[in-house]
Design an enzyme around this catalytic site. Sequence first.
Site, PDB file in Angstrom:
ATOM      1  N   TYR A 101       0.851  -1.196   0.000  1.00 19.87           N
ATOM      2  CA  TYR A 101       0.000   0.000   0.000  1.00 19.87           C
ATOM      3  C   TYR A 101       0.880   1.237   0.000  1.00 19.87           C
ATOM      4  O   TYR A 101       1.589   1.496   0.974  1.00 19.87           O
ATOM      5  CB  TYR A 101      -0.897  -0.059   1.235  1.00 19.87           C
ATOM      6  CG  TYR A 101      -1.886   1.061   1.443  1.00 19.87           C
ATOM      7  CD1 TYR A 101      -2.238   1.954   0.445  1.00 19.87           C
ATOM      8  CD2 TYR A 101      -2.509   1.195   2.687  1.00 19.87           C
ATOM      9  CE1 TYR A 101      -3.161   2.954   0.665  1.00 19.87           C
ATOM     10  CE2 TYR A 101      -3.433   2.191   2.923  1.00 19.87           C
ATOM     11  CZ  TYR A 101      -3.756   3.070   1.912  1.00 19.87           C
ATOM     12  OH  TYR A 101      -4.677   4.068   2.144  1.00 19.87           O
ATOM     13  N   LYS A 141      -1.824  -1.523  -3.774  1.00 24.82           N
ATOM     14  CA  LYS A 141      -2.825  -0.455  -3.745  1.00 24.82           C
ATOM     15  C   LYS A 141      -2.124   0.855  -4.065  1.00 24.82           C
ATOM     16  O   LYS A 141      -1.297   1.340  -3.296  1.00 24.82           O
ATOM     17  CB  LYS A 141      -3.517  -0.386  -2.390  1.00 24.82           C
ATOM     18  CG  LYS A 141      -4.582   0.712  -2.301  1.00 24.82           C
ATOM     19  CD  LYS A 141      -5.242   0.749  -0.932  1.00 24.82           C
ATOM     20  CE  LYS A 141      -6.229   1.907  -0.838  1.00 24.82           C
ATOM     21  NZ  LYS A 141      -6.834   2.008   0.524  1.00 24.82           N
TER      22      LYS A 141
END
Length: 302
Positions: free
Chosen positions: A144, A172
């Site tokens: 992320y 992400k």
Amino acid sequence: MSPAAELSPTPFGRLLTAMVTPFDAEGAVDLALAGRLARHLVDEGSDGLVVCGTTGESPTLSWDEQSQLLEAVRQAVGPGVPVLAGTGSNCTQEAVKATREAAAAGADGALVVTPYYNKPPQEGLEAHFRAIAEAAPELPLMLYNIPGRTGCSMEPATVARLMDCSNIVSFKAASGTTEEVTALRLACGAKLAIYSGDDGLVLPMLSVGAVGVVSVASHLVGRRMRAMVEAYLSGQPAVALGHHEQLIPLFKALFATTNPIPVKAALELSGWPVGSPRSPLLPLDPAMRAALSDTLAALRPT
């Protein structure tokens, strides 16, 4: 030679909701409401859920609360729905421990944010994520990158060096640019499944190789988000663009101030008593709440 690019797998589906954490009137985590909300989100089109991420207010949750929340959501949605646990920390030992515990508790994956505040160099980021991957080799990981919150950004070359870890399967992308998706695909190939971390960039990111989205707006418009993604992927870009343009006012309203302040207010306005964010975040101010209410009303079918 065909110019067609290889498409990435979808390890967690196309539409994941980054769940809010409901609090009761005393400020405690409302596990029963979390379970009901989780089931509702799946019924409204989410393929999977992320608990204890940015939207879930992980910085103000204890590890015990995070464990209880994961268990409640896991039980509510059953075994057929992927549930990812946010296990990131700016301490490698803490992230390793949390990721192992999430695996033991039945998570289907872990969302692991880049370390924040201490701003490690790229070599430190590589060592950090490698340690986490090796500590829970059976658990699929979603890296992320959200430099606007963490103060550091993971470079595509660093991610590429981690591709020998078989459980690092997704990423992400929340840097706010489509260029990140392109750079990651060129560095890592199609093996890495890239998810948009920005509702407003889902459509452009899909066009350059993202496979789906970890969404905030899907708390409120899950079916429409799903329809947008499916329309684009089925060769109906004009339909997808229509959904995108209709949803832009909501996307803007949900990020008019710090997430998850607006989405929790929107859920309250929609009949879900999820409570206010924990301090130091504050409830949405009255003027913004009124504007958000108008935005929600405009989206409702007439």
